[in-house]
Every structure is written in C-alpha cells, then in structure tokens.
Scaffold this motif. Structure first.
Motif, short mmCIF file in Angstrom:
data_model
loop_
_atom_site.label_atom_id
_atom_site.label_comp_id
_atom_site.label_asym_id
_atom_site.label_seq_id
_atom_site.Cartn_x
_atom_site.Cartn_y
_atom_site.Cartn_z
N LEU A 1 -58.89 52.52 51.13
CA LEU A 1 -58.24 53.70 50.55
C LEU A 1 -59.07 54.95 50.76
CD1 LEU A 1 -56.98 52.12 47.19
CD2 LEU A 1 -55.78 52.30 49.38
N ARG A 2 -60.37 54.85 50.59
CA ARG A 2 -61.25 55.99 50.86
C ARG A 2 -62.69 55.51 50.90
NH1 ARG A 2 -59.20 56.24 46.10
NH2 ARG A 2 -57.45 57.36 47.01
N ARG A 3 -63.54 56.34 51.51
CA ARG A 3 -64.95 56.03 51.64
C ARG A 3 -65.77 57.24 51.22
NH1 ARG A 3 -69.40 55.36 55.31
NH2 ARG A 3 -70.21 53.23 55.20
N HIS A 4 -66.83 56.98 50.46
CA HIS A 4 -67.70 58.07 50.02
C HIS A 4 -69.14 57.71 50.37
CE1 HIS A 4 -69.22 61.43 47.68
NE2 HIS A 4 -70.02 60.60 47.03
N GLU B 1 -65.32 60.42 40.10
CA GLU B 1 -64.26 59.44 39.93
C GLU B 1 -63.75 59.01 41.30
OE1 GLU B 1 -62.15 56.73 38.89
OE2 GLU B 1 -62.77 57.82 37.08
N LEU B 2 -63.88 57.70 41.58
CA LEU B 2 -63.50 57.19 42.90
C LEU B 2 -62.05 56.72 42.96
CD1 LEU B 2 -66.76 55.19 43.72
CD2 LEU B 2 -66.07 57.42 44.61
N PHE B 3 -61.43 56.50 41.81
CA PHE B 3 -60.04 56.05 41.78
C PHE B 3 -59.15 57.24 41.45
CE2 PHE B 3 -62.61 52.34 40.56
CZ PHE B 3 -62.20 51.44 41.51
N GLU B 4 -58.04 57.40 42.18
CA GLU B 4 -57.22 58.60 42.05
C GLU B 4 -55.97 58.41 41.21
OE1 GLU B 4 -56.45 60.03 45.98
OE2 GLU B 4 -58.52 60.72 46.27
N SER B 5 -55.70 57.19 40.77
CA SER B 5 -54.50 56.97 39.97
C SER B 5 -54.70 55.74 39.09
CB SER B 5 -53.27 56.75 40.87
OG SER B 5 -53.43 55.54 41.61
N VAL C 1 -63.48 52.27 48.56
CA VAL C 1 -62.42 51.85 47.64
C VAL C 1 -61.35 51.14 48.46
CG1 VAL C 1 -60.72 52.60 45.95
CG2 VAL C 1 -62.91 53.82 46.15
N ARG C 2 -61.06 49.91 48.06
CA ARG C 2 -60.07 49.10 48.77
C ARG C 2 -59.11 48.46 47.77
NH1 ARG C 2 -61.34 47.77 54.16
NH2 ARG C 2 -63.42 48.52 54.82
N TYR D 1 -60.68 48.02 44.02
CA TYR D 1 -62.08 47.85 43.66
C TYR D 1 -62.92 48.81 44.49
CZ TYR D 1 -62.24 45.06 47.96
OH TYR D 1 -62.15 44.64 49.28
N VAL D 2 -64.13 49.05 44.05
CA VAL D 2 -65.07 49.83 44.84
C VAL D 2 -66.23 48.92 45.23
CG1 VAL D 2 -66.21 50.71 42.75
CG2 VAL D 2 -66.58 51.88 44.91
N HIS D 3 -66.57 48.95 46.50
CA HIS D 3 -67.66 48.14 47.01
C HIS D 3 -68.78 49.05 47.47
CE1 HIS D 3 -69.56 44.53 48.55
NE2 HIS D 3 -69.82 45.17 49.68
#
Length: 869
Positions: free
Chosen positions: A718-721, A742-746, A710-711, A754-756
């Motif tokens: 912002l974070r990586r999963h 859910e990958l977005f926190e807000s 997520v960038r 976006y999530v890549h």
C-alpha cells in the motif's frame, strides 16, 4: 677401593638422589577418591524389607523405579505420594579398603548432600548428624575404617523432625506456599518448593541427593581452594589469597602457583611461603599479567577463563603434598545503586561497562533433583544462550545448584543472580536456627565464590515485601509481628552480610528482592528493582508495562498452558482435556490461574473455540504480552537496565508462568523472548507516535536505515516509508527514539493491513532486525480463514535435521508449527507468516530428548488465530 672410584660413586649417588627429589617435587601425591555410588540398599525404617538404591538419589525415585509409587507427575498422583515424606528411611552400603589405602594418613568420608535429617554410622560408630540439605559433611573416618566397612544413613521424616520446633514456636508462620495446614517448612533447611508452591506440587523428598566419596589423602592437604581475584585499579591487579583455614596439616611451608591461558600455555608461575598468600604480598599473592584477557558476559565479549594450579610444598623445592586447580575469570562487577534525577539507579557494571540484564528467573528443573542429567543442564544453557540471555536469577525458594551448573554459566557468559534459599515467609531467628544457617552460608559462599558468572548475592525473595505489604501485621498479634521483623533483621541485615564480608567481600549484596519498589505504589518505581505484578494479580492490561517502568525489572509474568504434546504426557485426552477437569485443576496451583489466563486472552484475542484453542491462545497471549514488557523495558534504557521475567522453566508438568515447559518444549514466550532480547530490536509505540531502536553495545559505530512497508493481508504493498539514516554509537547500551507519523490512512487499513519494519546496515544492506506491527488488537483484525491451498508446508530431512518450508498467500497471524511429538527444537515458532514470503525452519533433536523409535518424518501441522489445527 681407590678414592677416585669412591668419589665417582658418591657423585653418582648424589645425582641419583637429586633426580629422585626432583621427580618427587614434580609429582603431586594424588588424592585417591572412591565414589560410593553402587551397592546401596534402602528400606523403610523398622520394616526389614530392603531394595537396591540409587545414589545419588531420593527414596521417591527408587520407589517409582520399583513400581511401588506411581509417576508423581501423572494425572492425580500427588495425593498418593505424600506418605513417603511422612516416614523414616534407611540407606546401607558396604565398601572395602585395601591395606595400602588403610595406611593413608587421612581417610575422610564426604557427603555432598543429605536430604535432610540424617544420622550416619560407620561400622557401628556414629559419625555425624545432618539437618541441612544445603551443606556437605566431611568427617575423619580413619579411626573406624577397616578392610570391609558398613555404612548406614538413617533418615528421619522432615515433617516429624520439624514438628517439635513448630510446637515450641507456637506460630504458624505465613508460608502459604507450604501446602499443609501446619507450615513446617520454615523450620527446616530444605528446598522450600518441596512443600508446594503456586506452580508446583508437594513432594517431601528424602535421600542421599548428592555424591558420597571416600577421600584418601596425605597428612597435609587443601581443605579449601585458594581464591583468585582481580583488582585493575592496582599496579599488581591479580591477587591470590589462601584462606587461613585452607590447609590441613603442618608439613606444608610453601605454595607453588601456575596460571595457564585458555590454550594451555603457562603465563605466570611463582613459589613463595604460605604466609605470603595468606596475607598477599608481592613475593607471593600479588602479581601483574601482561595483556590480561577479561571474562565478559554474553554479548559484551568472550567469557575468557584461565586455569590456575596450586601445589602445597614441603620446602621451597621439596616434595608436593597436595594439589588443586580451578578455572579463573578475571573481571570486576559492581551493582550501581546511586541517587539520580529519577530516584535511585539499579544496574550492573562489568569491567566498567554498564550491562542491560536480559534473562529470567530460574527454578529447580524437577522435584526429584538427583534425576537431572548433564544433558539436561547443557540443554538448559543452550536454551538460555540461544535466546540472547546474559543473566539468570537463581530464585530463593529452590536450591543452590551443583558446581557444574555454575561451570556452565562461566563457560557461556551467563551471569548468575544468586538468592540465598529463603522465600515468601518470615523465618525463625533463634540461635539454633541461625547456627544452622551459618554453616549453610559459609559452605555455599566458599563453594561458589570463585565463579566469574556469580554476579550478586541476594538475601531472600520478597520477605521484606511480605512484612510490609502482605497483611501479616493484621494476621498476627503485635508481639509476633515485631518478632518477625526482629528475626528478619538478625538474619538478612546481620548474619548474611557479616558472613559475606568475611568470605566474599567483593561481591554485591541485595538484602531482599525487590529491594525497595512495591508494584502497588507506582511512585516508587524510580527507586530501584521491582517485581511488577499489576499484570497478572492486578489484572492490569499489558499496555501498562509501557508506563510502569522500574529501574530494573526482576520479576513479571503471566501464565500459560504447556502445548498439547506435553499435556498428553500427564493427562488423558479422552477425559482430561477440559479446563475444569480434576486433572487440569490439579496441575494448576494458582487459585486464580485459569480465570486470569482467560481474562488476558479475551483482552486481545478471539474467544477460544475449544480446549486446544485455549491452550494455544494462552501461549500466544503470554508470549506477546511479556515481550511487550521486555521491549518497553529495553526501550527505556539507560533508565531501566534489566528485564528478568518470571519464570524460565518448570519443576513438574504444570500450568505456570514458564517459557519452557517441564519436558523442555519452548512455549510461545521463549520464542518471543528470543526476539525481544536480540542485540538490536524495534519498539513501536503508536500511542505516542514514536518508534525506538533499542540496542546492546555494538563493537563499532554503525549507520542504520529504517524502512516501513504497509501491506494488506494478501501482501499487496500500500505504501512505503523510509526514515533518514541514523548512527548507533559503539560500546553503549541505550535506545534511539524516532518520531512516527500515522502509517494507516483509513479505518479499513487499520483492521485489514499491517506495517512491516526492517532495519538494515546502511553500508552493507545487512538486515539487522525486523518487526511486524498492527494498529488494533488481534481480535479486531479482519482476518479470513485460509482456504485449501492458501498455504503449503513441505518437510525434508538431512543428516538428522528437519527442514520445514512454508509459504502462504495470506497472512497467518501467530502461527504455531506443531511437529506432533516432543523432543524437537524449532529455529522459530509462534510468529506471523507474511504473505508472499518463503520461510524455512530447522528442527533439531534436543540434547536430552529420548531417542526416536521411528525414522518416518513427523507430521507437521499449523495453527494460527484463524486456522484450526
């Protein structure tokens, strides 16, 4: 003279005779072919004025060349060209035959295509009457041939020829795509789209549209090629059948058959009596082959082809009377329609392997059919192959393509779903009409049945659908509507399957497409193949395509405009670049078209700023929306086993559903289709908190690892999963579903990040596929307008290839790279340029592109949702 000398001379004579016979047997008597393509003139019947003619060609082509007809595709020219199809036209040529040629036992004249009603005369003798564009005509001219010959072809207007049939029927058939008050098209076996369609202008072409040849042959010759088929369930799996009427003449007693592999090596040969091939036996028409190489469609293997050569012999070792050859692909194909827990399946099985069909519906590439070139055809198949297609549907409102089209499909591994040429209306069922159709069926089935790419025959496009659901029962009296059904059954449930049973019994037959499903009745979607038009005609949101999943999607689509460089070739920027201009309305044949395009743009994207922005957004919308459907259909495998969108190409420069415009330019949809049809794709479904990995059959079992980053729009992580490793099976088509959190926190992240996703081979770390996804619609994203210097574009050239390097400091959503001129093919376009990444695109000239008049590099510009060109 002593006896020893006599015996020696006699032995020499016998040896010489044996050698001569051996040479005669080894050399085939060639067919001497004269192609009559030069020296033709044409003129309007009864006018006396003639002009040089192009053959193959049609009257409209020559009138345009002579400046007597405007470019039919430019601006508002359509009305000014209609007079041509309303008149009669004559073609004339002369040709000579030498004394040796006149001694040939067989002299035949072959017309491969006459469009459409014609009388043919040679030296004043009437040879034939033509009334079907889709058949060839071969006639014996030996009784009339002489050293100098005059050939005349007198064409009658298709409109005038059909009018008495229309008046006798007393019915104005529901052929609403026929852009005339009286629907004459149904009575004439001519390409239906020539009369107009909801994506095409009306142009009633007339002329000698395929080659004319004089065939000089021996007394005995092949009238049809032998047919080679593959039956793996048998101990002798290869069958060589000689149709009973395939040989003309009485001299031939034997057939010699050679089979060569792709490298030209002889792998099988046999000589046997003709009877053993007419009714195949082990002595003649049945044999095995060590380690046979199979023909596979693209993505499943190589489209391997052998070459089969046949010779007619006078005696087992006698002279060769005639020869012919063809390419042979060994493969089996089944259309599986079986009851199951979900309804009834619909998928193709090739060589025992289930196939997810990936492709589109193909229409003729122009209204002026003879104007197409080999470069056009090869470029078309380049476009298809590079977008990972494995199937094209040759739609039933166009024409049966030339042999070279199917040869190209064979070579590329592209399966062909072949409609017969009936679409969207009821048709007559009287004996004269059926007899005319019968000749069309036999000719085209025999011409095409040897092609391994030919997957299935289909009787018609949407006629049963029309009879059941398009209101014809209310529009016509009860007896007329019942007649429609009676005639439908006679043609599509009677004549066509009966003819196929005789001529091509191994191929599947679909009576009508769609075979069962109606898009307005969602409960039917489990029962087979669908044309889903809830998106577009029903104005349903694209997201419905995640839910409305048929067993096989053979039509669905949304329109877009061509890009501005293409529009500039048929319109004037200073006057016509307005949505409601007369020119734009003339090139939009769907009465609801522009309103629906705007409806779908507004669902997901910002309001268009001007005409250029509308054109751009129409392509972004079309590509993203249809790709959503393709991905959903692939993620539903093996429940859904096919995705053929409407439509691949255009017949003239128009606003349409195509993914490649008339000038060959890829629209946004074709780039999106290329990504969505890739061998492995990712299909996120945030509404159901899951992500699917959809895959074509893999050559080996593969362990894969999925990661998601997520960038924000400046590229800050912002974070990586990372997901746990998964194993994709070998030799299977299907999908694997992974749960997603859910990958977005807000809310801010949902609109500003976006999530890549990246899927890599766990062992080699090779990138297999990637995807960028968002939590909200593009118009809800907080995208900023790039400032000067936020992105750079550098262009270089090496050996005819352009290299375009792009870098950006911020997200450029749905970037369109414009080279400012047509004829270039970009390696990628209409994609999200992510921040802090470097992109290198390649641009090469298309095979059918005009030669550039300048050596300067094109001026490359970029447009995105927030970036004006």
């Amino acid at each position: 003279m002593n006896r020893t000398l006599l015996r020696t001379l006699y032995s020499c004579a016998l040896l010489l005779l044996t050698l001569m016979r051996s040479q005669t047997a080894a050399l085939a008597l060639p067919t001497d072919t004269l192609t009559l393509s030069r020296g033709w003139t044409f003129g309007e019947h009864g006018r006396g004025e003639t002009h040089p003619a192009t053959v193959p060609g049609v009257v409209q082509q020559d009138l345009i060349r002579l400046g007597k007809l405007p470019d039919p595709y430019y601006r508002l020219a359509e009305d000014s060209i209609q007079w041509v199809g309303e008149r009669d036209w004559d073609y004339t040529c002369t040709f000579t035959l030498s004394s040796e040629q006149l001694q040939r036992p067989s002299i035949h004249l072959l017309f491969e295509g006459l469009d459409t009603y014609a009388s043919v005369y040679l030296n004043g003798h009437k040879l034939l009457e033509a009334e079907n564009m889709f058949v060839a005509h071969e006639v014996d001219i030996r009784p009339y041939a002489q050293a100098s010959n005059r050939l005349e072809v007198r064409f009658r207007s298709p409109l005038k020829a059909a009018l008495p049939l229309y008046e006798a029927a007393g019915i104005n058939y529901p052929a609403d795509n026929d852009h005339a008050e009286k629907h004459l098209s149904v009575f004439t076996r001519k390409a239906p789209y020539h009369y107009g369609w909801d994506w095409g202008e009306r142009m009633i072409t007339i002329g000698i549209w395929r080659p004319v040849r004089v065939l000089l042959r021996g007394t005995t010759f092949f009238a049809e090629r032998p047919v080679v088929t593959y039956h793996p369930e048998r101990s002798l799996p290869i069958e060589v059948r000689l149709p009973a009427d395939a040989v003309r003449g009485t001299e031939a007693t034997h057939l010699r058959y050679h089979l060569y592999d792709a490298a030209g090596r002889l792998v099988f040969e046999r000589t046997a009596p003709l009877a053993d091939f007419i009714t195949p036996t082990e002595r003649g028409g049945l044999h095995a082959l060590a380690n046979p190489q199979l023909w596979w469609p693209k993505g499943l293997g190589k489209p391997y082809r052998y070459r089969a050569c046949f010779e007619l012999l006078e005696g087992e070792r006698g002279r060769v009377l005639d020869e012919t050859q063809c390419a042979v692909g060994l493969r089996t194909i089944e259309l599986v329609r079986e009851p199951d827990k979900d309804g009834r399946s619909f998928f193709f099985r090739v060589n025992g392997q289930p196939l997810f069909a990936k492709g589109a519906n193909y229409i003729p590439g122009t209204l002026l059919l003879p104007s197409r070139t080999e470069a056009d055809r090869k470029q078309l198949f380049d476009d298809v192959s590079s977008a990972h297609f494995n199937m094209l549907r040759v739609w039933g409102g166009g024409t049966y393509e030339e042999d070279a089209f199917y040869d190209e499909a064979d070579a590329r591994g592209i399966l062909i779903w072949q409609d017969f040429m009936f679409a969207c209306t009821a048709y007559p069922g009287d004996s004269a009409f059926l007899k005319n159709v019968q000749s069309e069926l036999v000719y085209n089935i025999r011409r095409l049945r040897q092609h391994p790419s030919l997957a299935t025959w289909c009787g018609n496009n949407e006629i049963r659908e029309g009879l059941k659901y398009w209101g014809w029962a209310k529009r016509y009296p009860k007896e007329v509507y019942e007649r429609f059904w009676h005639d439908y059954e006679a043609l599509f449930a009677g004549l066509i399957p009966k003819t196929l049973c005789q001529e091509d019994p191994l191929r599947p037959y679909i009576e009508s497409s769609p075979d069962t499903v109606n898009w307005g009745r969602p409960k039917e979607l489990g029962l087979g193949e669908s044309h889903y038009w809830g998106v577009w005609y029903g104005r349903e949101p694209f997201e419905i395509l995640r839910e409305r999943l048929p067993r096989f999607m053979s039509e669905f689509g949304v329109q877009s405009f061509p890009m501005l460089p293409s529009i500039s070739r048929f319109a004037r920027p200073e006057t016509d670049y307005v949505l409601e201009s007369e020119v734009m309305k003339a090139h939009q044949k769907s009465s609801i078209g522009n309103d629906v395009i705007l409806h779908y743009i507004r669902q997901d994207y910002p309001e268009p700023r001007d005409f250029a922005d509308f054109v751009y957004l129409s392509q972004v919308m079309q590509g993203r929306g249809i790709a959503l459907g393709i991905r959903a259909q692939r993620a539903a495998a093996p429940y859904c086993m096919g995705s053929l969108y409407w439509q691949l190409n255009d017949a003239w420069p128009a606003v349409s559903w195509s993914s490649i415009d008339y000038y060959g330019e890829w629209k946004g949809l074709h780039y999106e289709a290329k990504r969505a049809f890739a061998p492995i794709i990712l299909v996120p479904d945030t509404a159901h908190s899951q992500l699917a990995i959809a895959y074509d059959p893999q050559p080996r079992q593969r362990t894969v690892r999925l990661a998601a980053e997520v960038r924000d729009f400046s590229g800050r992580l912002l974070r990586r999963h990372t997901f746990a490793p998964k194993t994709l099976p070998a030799h299977e088509v299907g999908r694997m579903v992974l749960p997603m959190k859910e990958l977005f926190e807000s809310k801010a992240e949902r609109t500003g990040a976006y999530v890549h996703y990246e899927l890599r081979d766990a062992r080699t770390k090779t990138l297999l596929t990637e995807l960028t996804d968002y939590a909200v619609r593009p118009k809800e994203l907080r995208l900023s307008q790039p400032k000067a210097g936020d992105y750079t574009i550098q262009v270089s050239e090496r050996t005819g290839t352009l290299f375009i390097d792009i870098e950006s400091k911020t997200l450029l959503k749905d970037a369109y790279i414009d080279l400012g001129e047509t004829g270039w093919q970009l390696s990628d376009n209409f994609f999200d340029i992510l921040p802090q990444r470097r992109y290198r695109l390649r641009a090469t000239r298309r095979q059918n592109a005009p030669e550039r008049t300048t050596k300067t590099l094109p001026t490359v510009t970029l447009r995105s949702i927030t970036t004006e060109k």
